[in-house]
Scaffold this motif. Structure first.
Motif, mmCIF file in Angstrom:
data_model
loop_
_atom_site.group_PDB
_atom_site.id
_atom_site.type_symbol
_atom_site.label_atom_id
_atom_site.label_comp_id
_atom_site.label_asym_id
_atom_site.label_seq_id
_atom_site.Cartn_x
_atom_site.Cartn_y
_atom_site.Cartn_z
ATOM 1 N N THR A 102 -25.259 -109.602 85.625
ATOM 2 C CA THR A 102 -24.267 -108.176 86.738
ATOM 3 C C THR A 102 -25.099 -107.762 86.588
ATOM 4 O O THR A 102 -26.229 -106.948 87.955
ATOM 5 C CB THR A 102 -22.690 -108.706 86.947
ATOM 6 O OG1 THR A 102 -21.928 -109.624 87.066
ATOM 7 C CG2 THR A 102 -22.359 -107.527 87.766
ATOM 8 N N LEU A 157 -27.784 -106.199 89.835
ATOM 9 C CA LEU A 157 -27.764 -105.179 90.486
ATOM 10 C C LEU A 157 -28.108 -104.596 91.076
ATOM 11 O O LEU A 157 -28.675 -103.783 92.444
ATOM 12 C CB LEU A 157 -25.863 -104.190 89.658
ATOM 13 C CG LEU A 157 -25.180 -104.358 89.920
ATOM 14 C CD1 LEU A 157 -23.501 -104.403 89.062
ATOM 15 C CD2 LEU A 157 -24.525 -104.613 91.543
ATOM 16 N N ARG A 212 -30.777 -106.725 93.387
ATOM 17 C CA ARG A 212 -30.028 -107.290 94.996
ATOM 18 C C ARG A 212 -30.677 -107.549 96.187
ATOM 19 O O ARG A 212 -30.981 -107.941 96.565
ATOM 20 C CB ARG A 212 -28.473 -106.653 94.898
ATOM 21 C CG ARG A 212 -28.249 -105.357 95.028
ATOM 22 C CD ARG A 212 -27.127 -105.600 95.258
ATOM 23 N NE ARG A 212 -26.747 -103.870 95.526
ATOM 24 C CZ ARG A 212 -25.408 -103.793 95.363
ATOM 25 N NH1 ARG A 212 -23.908 -103.955 94.965
ATOM 26 N NH2 ARG A 212 -25.315 -102.228 94.877
ATOM 27 N N TRP A 238 -18.624 -117.911 88.027
ATOM 28 C CA TRP A 238 -19.041 -116.128 87.862
ATOM 29 C C TRP A 238 -19.896 -116.320 89.075
ATOM 30 O O TRP A 238 -20.146 -117.876 89.710
ATOM 31 C CB TRP A 238 -19.465 -116.030 86.742
ATOM 32 C CG TRP A 238 -21.059 -114.728 87.099
ATOM 33 C CD1 TRP A 238 -20.402 -113.045 87.283
ATOM 34 C CD2 TRP A 238 -21.935 -114.575 88.248
ATOM 35 N NE1 TRP A 238 -20.729 -111.987 87.297
ATOM 36 C CE2 TRP A 238 -22.284 -113.507 87.613
ATOM 37 C CE3 TRP A 238 -22.785 -115.264 87.975
ATOM 38 C CZ2 TRP A 238 -23.133 -112.534 88.065
ATOM 39 C CZ3 TRP A 238 -23.776 -114.448 88.748
ATOM 40 C CH2 TRP A 238 -24.104 -113.470 88.894
ATOM 41 N N PHE A 269 -21.686 -114.169 92.572
ATOM 42 C CA PHE A 269 -22.400 -113.177 92.703
ATOM 43 C C PHE A 269 -22.637 -113.301 94.154
ATOM 44 O O PHE A 269 -23.625 -114.435 94.621
ATOM 45 C CB PHE A 269 -23.300 -112.660 91.820
ATOM 46 C CG PHE A 269 -24.071 -111.306 91.771
ATOM 47 C CD1 PHE A 269 -23.776 -110.234 91.168
ATOM 48 C CD2 PHE A 269 -24.683 -110.670 93.015
ATOM 49 C CE1 PHE A 269 -24.483 -108.751 91.531
ATOM 50 C CE2 PHE A 269 -25.389 -109.185 93.213
ATOM 51 C CZ PHE A 269 -25.365 -108.742 91.878
ATOM 52 N N GLY A 325 -20.126 -109.663 91.298
ATOM 53 C CA GLY A 325 -20.006 -110.043 90.240
ATOM 54 C C GLY A 325 -18.306 -110.199 89.728
ATOM 55 O O GLY A 325 -17.439 -109.285 89.307
#
Length: 261
Positions: free
Chosen positions: A100, A104, A107, A124, A126, A134
């Motif tokens: 994550t 971030l 992205r 998980w 994302f 996330g």
């Protein structure tokens, strides 16, 4: 990869089951699923390989971690600085907490994507199109196509229901039958009714063409069906059926091993 259903701790003997179709242009050069170096010395993943941009769409580690990416369907998609094919490999190299933080700030360097990382304990998710990227994944049966996780597109709902029903009726010791039946379910070419089609900006004809779990086309379509199961005893089985234009079956590969530890 355009359709994935995965079951986490929904069967006493198969804590993880992943069933996925990869849709792509047939002209795009691809290497079939095999073991290869993921970029970290001494570590290998089982994956197909995109020979144009590198990377992959789905990867399996030796200890049964599955990572996969789908694109987010958007009209007028622009070129991106980085290939989405690197994301499943990135997910194999890092734990979710670190992933994550890594993704971030970067992205927006990718076109729209969904990334999942699952094992027999959970997972998980994302997406760079999610307002809260996330997320942890716990017990359940989940579906992912070319929008956000669990977006109720008709083909996702149909496949998720059929996988759920199959797992309920599959006894221990029938893992090969489970894979064979899942491959058959993923070959479903039934289109969705027009009234149920999403509007993703690509036009009604394209929405119809892409609405079935399996896409049968001459230039673009489903190129591979991949099934992954991790058994309670640690047996990992991966089956991949490849296809050519007009749904012509080509090579089938299968890998079976025992997880250690």
């Amino acid at each position: 990869m355009c359709l994935i259903v995965f079951s986490v701790n929904q069967h006493p003997h198969f804590p993880l089951v992943v069933a996925a179709n990869r849709d792509e242009f047939f002209r795009r050069p691809t290497a079939a699923m095999d073991w290869w170096q993921s970029g970290v010395a001494g570590e290998e993943v089982l994956a197909g390989r995109d020979l144009l941009s590198g990377g992959t769409w789905l990867a399996v580690s030796g200890d049964g971690v599955v990572s996969a990416v789908t694109n987010v369907r958007e009209s007028g998609e622009a070129d991106a600085a980085r290939s989405r094919g690197e994301l499943p490999l990135l997910a194999q190299r890092h734990q979710p907490e670190a992933l994550t933080g890594i993704l971030l700030p970067d992205r927006d360097h990718y076109a729209g994507f969904n990334l999942v990382r699952v094992d027999s304990g959970g997972g998980w998710y994302f997406s760079n199109r999610d307002t809260h990227p996330g997320r942890q994944i716990h017990r359940g049966i989940f579906g992912l196509s070319n929008h956000l996780l669990q977006t109720p597109w008709p083909k996702l709902l149909r496949l998720r229901t059929s996988v759920s029903d199959l797992l309920r009726d599959t006894p221990a010791g029938h893992v090969d039958q489970l894979h064979e039946t899942l491959i058959g379910q993923l070959q479903d070419t039934t289109p969705a009714p027009d009234r149920q089609l999403p509007d993703t900006g690509v036009g009604i004809e394209t929405e119809r063409f892409l609405s079935s779990p399996f896409i049968n086309g001459e230039e673009y379509g489903t190129r591979a069906t991949t099934i992954v199961s991790v058994g309670q005893t640690g047996e990992i089985l991966v089956t991949e059926q490849s296809y050519g234009p007009n749904a012509e079956k080509s090579e089938r590969r299968q890998f079976r091993w025992q997880r250690t530890g």
